[in-house]
Design a protein around this motif. Structure first.
Motif, PDB file in Angstrom:
ATOM      1  N   VAL A 122       0.771  -1.240   0.148  1.00 10.29           N
ATOM      2  CA  VAL A 122       0.115  -0.375   0.141  1.00 10.29           C
ATOM      3  C   VAL A 122       0.782   1.752  -0.142  1.00 10.29           C
ATOM      4  CG1 VAL A 122      -1.240   1.416   1.341  1.00 10.29           C
ATOM      5  CG2 VAL A 122      -1.896  -1.427   1.079  1.00 10.29           C
ATOM      6  N   GLU A 123       0.634   2.177  -1.014  1.00  8.84           N
ATOM      7  CA  GLU A 123       0.509   3.527  -0.721  1.00  8.84           C
ATOM      8  C   GLU A 123       1.253   4.347   0.866  1.00  8.84           C
ATOM      9  OE1 GLU A 123       0.581   5.922  -4.493  1.00  8.84           O
ATOM     10  OE2 GLU A 123       1.992   7.416  -3.488  1.00  8.84           O
ATOM     11  N   GLY A 124       2.903   4.270   1.343  1.00  9.13           N
ATOM     12  CA  GLY A 124       2.336   4.776   2.686  1.00  9.13           C
ATOM     13  C   GLY A 124       2.714   6.360   2.243  1.00  9.13           C
ATOM     14  N   GLY A 125       2.311   7.465   3.678  1.00  6.68           N
ATOM     15  CA  GLY A 125       2.489   8.902   3.569  1.00  6.68           C
ATOM     16  C   GLY A 125       3.117   9.682   3.978  1.00  6.68           C
ATOM     17  N   LYS A 126       2.823  10.796   4.373  1.00  9.23           N
ATOM     18  CA  LYS A 126       3.841  11.646   4.616  1.00  9.23           C
ATOM     19  C   LYS A 126       4.722  11.191   5.647  1.00  9.23           C
ATOM     20  CE  LYS A 126       4.361  16.634   4.693  1.00  9.23           C
ATOM     21  NZ  LYS A 126       5.322  16.899   6.520  1.00  9.23           N
ATOM     22  N   GLU A 127       3.855  11.044   6.600  1.00  7.07           N
ATOM     23  CA  GLU A 127       4.246  10.382   8.345  1.00  7.07           C
ATOM     24  C   GLU A 127       4.509   9.200   8.365  1.00  7.07           C
ATOM     25  OE1 GLU A 127       6.528  12.664   9.802  1.00  7.07           O
ATOM     26  OE2 GLU A 127       5.658  14.125   9.442  1.00  7.07           O
ATOM     27  N   ARG A 128       5.128   8.675   9.052  1.00  2.00           N
ATOM     28  CA  ARG A 128       4.286   7.023   9.725  1.00  2.00           C
ATOM     29  C   ARG A 128       2.867   6.513   9.972  1.00  2.00           C
ATOM     30  NH1 ARG A 128       3.973   4.090  14.013  1.00  2.00           N
ATOM     31  NH2 ARG A 128       4.362   2.240  14.065  1.00  2.00           N
ATOM     32  N   GLN A 129       2.518   7.670  10.710  1.00  3.93           N
ATOM     33  CA  GLN A 129       1.226   7.923  10.807  1.00  3.93           C
ATOM     34  C   GLN A 129       0.102   6.902   9.815  1.00  3.93           C
ATOM     35  OE1 GLN A 129      -0.268  10.132  13.821  1.00  3.93           O
ATOM     36  NE2 GLN A 129      -2.272  10.019  13.096  1.00  3.93           N
ATOM     37  N   HIS A 130       0.188   8.043   8.847  1.00  5.78           N
ATOM     38  CA  HIS A 130      -0.565   8.052   7.540  1.00  5.78           C
ATOM     39  C   HIS A 130       0.154   6.598   6.746  1.00  5.78           C
ATOM     40  CE1 HIS A 130       0.410  12.250   7.841  1.00  5.78           C
ATOM     41  NE2 HIS A 130      -0.442  12.067   8.173  1.00  5.78           N
ATOM     42  N   SER A 131       1.073   6.377   7.002  1.00  2.00           N
ATOM     43  CA  SER A 131       1.089   4.739   6.161  1.00  2.00           C
ATOM     44  C   SER A 131       0.550   3.776   7.120  1.00  2.00           C
ATOM     45  CB  SER A 131       3.258   4.698   6.277  1.00  2.00           C
ATOM     46  OG  SER A 131       3.438   6.030   5.752  1.00  2.00           O
ATOM     47  N   VAL A 132       0.023   3.675   8.939  1.00  2.00           N
ATOM     48  CA  VAL A 132       0.300   3.127   9.044  1.00  2.00           C
ATOM     49  C   VAL A 132      -1.917   3.207   8.986  1.00  2.00           C
ATOM     50  CG1 VAL A 132      -0.768   2.193  11.621  1.00  2.00           C
ATOM     51  CG2 VAL A 132       1.870   2.773  10.753  1.00  2.00           C
ATOM     52  N   TYR A 133      -2.085   4.180   8.771  1.00  2.00           N
ATOM     53  CA  TYR A 133      -3.754   4.228   8.668  1.00  2.00           C
ATOM     54  C   TYR A 133      -3.550   3.124   7.322  1.00  2.00           C
ATOM     55  CZ  TYR A 133      -8.225   6.534   9.098  1.00  2.00           C
ATOM     56  OH  TYR A 133      -9.521   6.899   8.917  1.00  2.00           O
ATOM     57  N   ASN A 134      -3.132   3.868   6.273  1.00  3.69           N
ATOM     58  CA  ASN A 134      -3.744   3.054   5.148  1.00  3.69           C
ATOM     59  C   ASN A 134      -3.279   2.229   4.994  1.00  3.69           C
ATOM     60  OD1 ASN A 134      -3.594   6.168   3.863  1.00  3.69           O
ATOM     61  ND2 ASN A 134      -1.667   6.244   2.730  1.00  3.69           N
ATOM     62  N   ALA A 135      -2.669   1.404   5.707  1.00  3.50           N
ATOM     63  CA  ALA A 135      -2.116  -0.293   5.126  1.00  3.50           C
ATOM     64  C   ALA A 135      -3.817  -0.594   6.041  1.00  3.50           C
ATOM     65  CB  ALA A 135      -0.977  -0.519   5.532  1.00  3.50           C
ATOM     66  N   ALA A 136      -3.691  -0.176   7.447  1.00  2.00           N
ATOM     67  CA  ALA A 136      -5.042  -0.897   7.954  1.00  2.00           C
ATOM     68  C   ALA A 136      -6.555  -0.798   7.855  1.00  2.00           C
ATOM     69  CB  ALA A 136      -4.774   0.334   9.319  1.00  2.00           C
ATOM     70  N   LYS A 137      -6.137   0.079   6.545  1.00  2.00           N
ATOM     71  CA  LYS A 137      -7.485   0.153   6.250  1.00  2.00           C
ATOM     72  C   LYS A 137      -7.806  -0.874   5.226  1.00  2.00           C
ATOM     73  CE  LYS A 137      -7.719   5.542   5.382  1.00  2.00           C
ATOM     74  NZ  LYS A 137      -7.246   6.532   4.592  1.00  2.00           N
ATOM     75  N   ALA A 138      -7.019  -1.725   4.518  1.00  2.00           N
ATOM     76  CA  ALA A 138      -6.419  -3.188   3.771  1.00  2.00           C
ATOM     77  C   ALA A 138      -6.861  -3.925   4.267  1.00  2.00           C
ATOM     78  CB  ALA A 138      -5.335  -2.657   2.865  1.00  2.00           C
ATOM     79  N   ALA A 139      -6.580  -4.085   5.664  1.00  2.00           N
ATOM     80  CA  ALA A 139      -6.892  -5.052   6.615  1.00  2.00           C
ATOM     81  C   ALA A 139      -8.283  -6.226   6.680  1.00  2.00           C
ATOM     82  CB  ALA A 139      -5.955  -5.135   8.032  1.00  2.00           C
ATOM     83  N   SER A 140      -8.451  -7.317   6.872  1.00  2.00           N
ATOM     84  CA  SER A 140     -10.011  -7.055   6.996  1.00  2.00           C
ATOM     85  C   SER A 140      -9.895  -8.936   7.059  1.00  2.00           C
ATOM     86  CB  SER A 140     -10.649  -7.163   4.924  1.00  2.00           C
ATOM     87  OG  SER A 140     -10.008  -7.970   3.997  1.00  2.00           O
ATOM     88  N   GLY A 141     -11.036  -9.249   7.388  1.00  2.00           N
ATOM     89  CA  GLY A 141     -11.015 -10.543   8.046  1.00  2.00           C
ATOM     90  C   GLY A 141     -10.978 -11.280  10.012  1.00  2.00           C
TER      91      GLY A 141
END
Ligand code: CTP
Ligand code: MG
Length: 228
Positions: free
Chosen positions: A77-96
């Motif tokens: 998943v594409e990361g963000g400007k700060e670590r926090q944004h990167s985690v949020y982007n990846a967390a949205k992809a987790a499922s199940g």
């Protein structure tokens, strides 16, 4: 119990000063992020890894994943400007899954035995972090003048992984975004909502590779482990 892992790997490694993402540096002939991924690859409870990356590293990382036979990366998943944004982007992809573990790709010395108690604590309490008792005395200062010596016995140096019920992690990130709050770890986003976060004692080997000296420590840890 099963979980998914979220690995922020989209940094630039500025403090390492290697001229590229420090996660691509090799220790013991293996790139840093591959060491980290191997731990999750070898944990049967981990059902998928979501890697937040910088698009400029994607090609090189894909080649390395293949070379080192890492099969559990469910998405990059594409990361963000700060670590926090990167985690949020990846967390949205987790499922199940009910629980996710967020772990810095820059901490390659995490060991599998620490994952299970952390996952269990998050399942029971909502959120849990690995931490070690602080070795140094910590003082507060105003400029260079000390104002307070903190009581060391209640201080912890917090590491990753940090484990969360997915619903809690997503809520905490959503609220942080709404409030333009930037934290240095994920647990702090949960704490600010008044929710409990449990400490699980980690290991002093679980260092984050941040500055060039850390490479010496890393080589020493690799050597110690290969002598066992
Ligand atoms: N990270 C990320 N997205 C960012 C910044 C950091 O995914 N925008 C990741 C890093 O790749 C690393 C972890 O978060 O695995 C911890 O960050 P840190 O140690 O600060 O790494 P860098 O940001 O790469 O290093 P520096 O701050 O020195 O540039
Ligand atoms: Mg950083």
């Amino acid at each position: 119990m099963s979980y998914q892992a979220i690995l922020p790997a989209a940094g630039q490694g500025k403090r390492m000063g290697a001229g590229k993402n420090k996660l691509l540096l090799e220790i013991g002939n293996v790139p840093v992020f591959i060491h980290t991924l191997r731990v999750f690859e070898n944990d049967p409870e981990c059902t998928g890894v979501f890697l937040a990356i910088n698009p400029q590293d994607e090609e090189e990382m894909r080649v390395l994943l293949k070379k080192h036979q890492i099969t559990k990366v469910a998405a990059m998943v594409e990361g963000g400007k700060e670590r926090q944004h990167s985690v949020y982007n990846a967390a949205k992809a987790a499922s199940g899954v009910e629980v996710v573990l967020v772990h810095d790709a820059a901490r390659p010395f995490i060991t599998r035995d620490l994952l299970q108690p952390l996952e269990k604590a998050a399942r029971e309490k909502g959120a849990a972090v690995l931490a070690v008792p602080l070795k140094d005395t910590v003082k507060k200062a105003d400029g260079n003048l000390i104002t307070e010596t903190l009581e060391r016995s209640c201080l912890w140096a917090v590491q990753t992984p940090q484990a969360f019920r997915v619903s809690s992690l997503l809520e905490a990130h959503r609220k942080a975004e709404e409030d333009s709050f930037l934290g240095t770890d994920d647990a702090s986003l949960v704490e600010r909502l008044g929710k409990e976060v449990v400490i699980v004692e980690g290991s002093y080997d679980n260092i984050k590779l941040t500055t060039p000296e850390d490479i010496y420590f890393a080589e020493a840890i690799i050597k110690k482990r290969s002598n066992k």
